[in-house]
Design a protein around this motif. Structure first.
Motif, mmCIF file in Angstrom:
data_model
loop_
_atom_site.group_PDB
_atom_site.id
_atom_site.type_symbol
_atom_site.label_atom_id
_atom_site.label_comp_id
_atom_site.label_asym_id
_atom_site.label_seq_id
_atom_site.Cartn_x
_atom_site.Cartn_y
_atom_site.Cartn_z
ATOM 1 N N ASN A 122 -48.331 -38.076 37.789
ATOM 2 C CA ASN A 122 -48.787 -38.073 39.184
ATOM 3 C C ASN A 122 -50.069 -37.231 39.226
ATOM 4 O OD1 ASN A 122 -49.196 -38.085 41.911
ATOM 5 N ND2 ASN A 122 -47.518 -36.676 42.389
ATOM 6 N N PRO A 123 -51.196 -37.858 38.907
ATOM 7 C CA PRO A 123 -52.446 -37.090 38.822
ATOM 8 C C PRO A 123 -53.052 -36.904 40.212
ATOM 9 C CG PRO A 123 -52.911 -39.389 38.424
ATOM 10 C CD PRO A 123 -51.414 -39.287 38.690
ATOM 11 N N TYR B 8 -55.532 -37.983 43.000
ATOM 12 C CA TYR B 8 -56.179 -39.301 43.161
ATOM 13 C C TYR B 8 -56.860 -39.476 44.512
ATOM 14 C CZ TYR B 8 -51.486 -40.452 45.103
ATOM 15 O OH TYR B 8 -50.305 -40.472 45.801
#
Ligand code: GLN
Length: 273
Positions: free
Chosen positions: A180-181, A183
Motif C-alpha cells: 500500500n504505497p 499514491y
C-alpha cells in the motif's frame, strides 16, 4: 450515560461523518473498556473527567485512531501513532484478494512493502498461521510501531521488520507481496483525518505514480512463480498502474473495494508461453 452519548454525538456531528461511533469509542477509551462493554453496561457507568479533553481533541480534527491509539483492521487490532497511516477498511481488499488467490494453500513467505503499522503483514500472518513474513519501511518510527504490534499480537516470531527503500537489497522469492504505497498526486488538497497522517505515506509526485514506478521493476524477481502481489491503488489509477506492471511482464487484474471503487491490482508472473 445514554444522554452523554447523544449530546457528544451532536457536538461531533459538524466535524465527523461518524459522530455516534466516535462518541462511543472516546467514551470507552476514557473508561478503559472496549466499545462492546460500554454498550452493554452504559446504564451503570459514569462519565470520567478525562472524557471532555478527548472530545476537545476530536473537535480540532484529530483522528479517533490517534486519540485512542488503536484501530481494528481485518481480524486484528493495531496500535497506531501519527508516525503511521491509519489502516483503512479499503485496504482489506488486498487481503481478500490474497485469500481468494491462495484458497486452501498458505502463502508461506510474505513481503509487505511500506508496512507502516504492520497492518497488512500482521493481518496476513494471523490469516495464515504457518506463514512467515518481512515488513519493510523507510521510517524507523513506523517500524517501531509495527514491531510493537507484532509483539502484542503474538506474531513477533514470524515477522521480521527491516528499514529499507522498498525492496532494495531484498532477495525473493515471496509467495505473497502486499503493497500500500503512497499514491496521492502532490497537488491534491486533502481534508479531514488525513491531514494528521504522515505525508510520506500519502503523496507520490505529480501524478501519484512515483512509487509505483519504483516498485514495479522490483516485482518480477521477488515473486514466486505461483505467487501474487496485491497492490493498493487510487480509484482512478487502474489503467496507469496496470500499464506499469504489464511493462514488467506481469499479468494484472483489478478488484474493487466495498464502495465499488477499483482499489487493488493483483499482479502475477505471466504464464510461460
Ligand atoms: N487511501 C488513502 C486516502 O485516500 C491513501 C493511502 C495511500 O496513499 N496509500 O486517503
Amino acid at each position: 450515560m445514554p444522554e452523554t452519548l447523544r449530546a457528544t454525538s451532536a457536538r461531533l456531528a459538524p466535524i465527523s461523518g461518524t459522530p455516534r461511533l466516535d462518541a462511543e469509542l472516546l467514551l470507552a477509551h476514557a473508561l478503559g473498556i472496549d466499545r462492546n462493554e460500554l454498550l452493554m453496561r452504559q446504564r451503570d457507568l459514569s462519565v470520567p473527567p478525562c472524557f471532555e479533553a478527548l472530545i476537545e481533541r476530536r473537535l480540532t480534527g484529530e483522528p479517533i485512531a490517534y486519540i485512542i491509539g488503536m484501530r481494528d483492521f481485518w481480524t486484528i487490532s493495531l496500535h497506531v501513532t501519527p508516525d503511521v497511516l491509519i489502516p483503512r477498511p479499503d485496504t482489506e481488499t488486498l487481503i481478500e484478494a490474497a485469500v481468494d488467490h491462495f484458497g486452501r494453500r498458505t502463502p508461506a513467505r510474505i513481503l509487505d512493502l511500506g508496512t507502516g503499522s504492520g497492518a497488512l503483514l500482521l493481518a496476513a500472518l494471523s490469516q495464515w498461521p504457518q506463514a512467515r513474513g518481512t515488513g519493510v519501511d523507510i521510517s524507523p518510527a513506523a517500524l517501531a510501531v509495527a514491531q510493537g504490534n507484532a509483539d502484542c499480537l503474538g506474531l513477533g516470531a514470524r515477522a521480521d521488520f527491516r528499514l529499507g527503500n522498498w525492496a532494495e537489497g531484498l532477495d525473493g522469492p515471496f509467495d505473497l507481496i502486499l503493497i500500500n504505497p503512497p499514491y496521492i498526486a502532490r497537488d491534491v488538497v486533502l481534508a479531514g483525518d488525513v491531514l494528521h497522517e504522515p505525508e510520506g505515506a500519502l503523496f507520490a509526485g505529480t501524478e501519484g505514480l512515483d512509487d509505483y514506478r519504483r516498485i514495479a521493476p522490483m516485482l518480477p524477481r521477488l515473486l514466486a512463480s505461483d505467487g501474487m502481489a496485491a497492490i493498493e491503488i487510487g480509484y482512478d489509477q487502474r489503467t496507469s498502474v496496470s500499464a506499469l506492471l504489464a511493462d514488467q511482464g506481469l499479468s494484472v487484474s483489478a478488484r474493487r473495494d466495498l464502495a465499488g471503487h477499483d482499489r487493488c491490482l493483483v499482479a502475477t508472473p505471466a504464464p510461460l508461453a
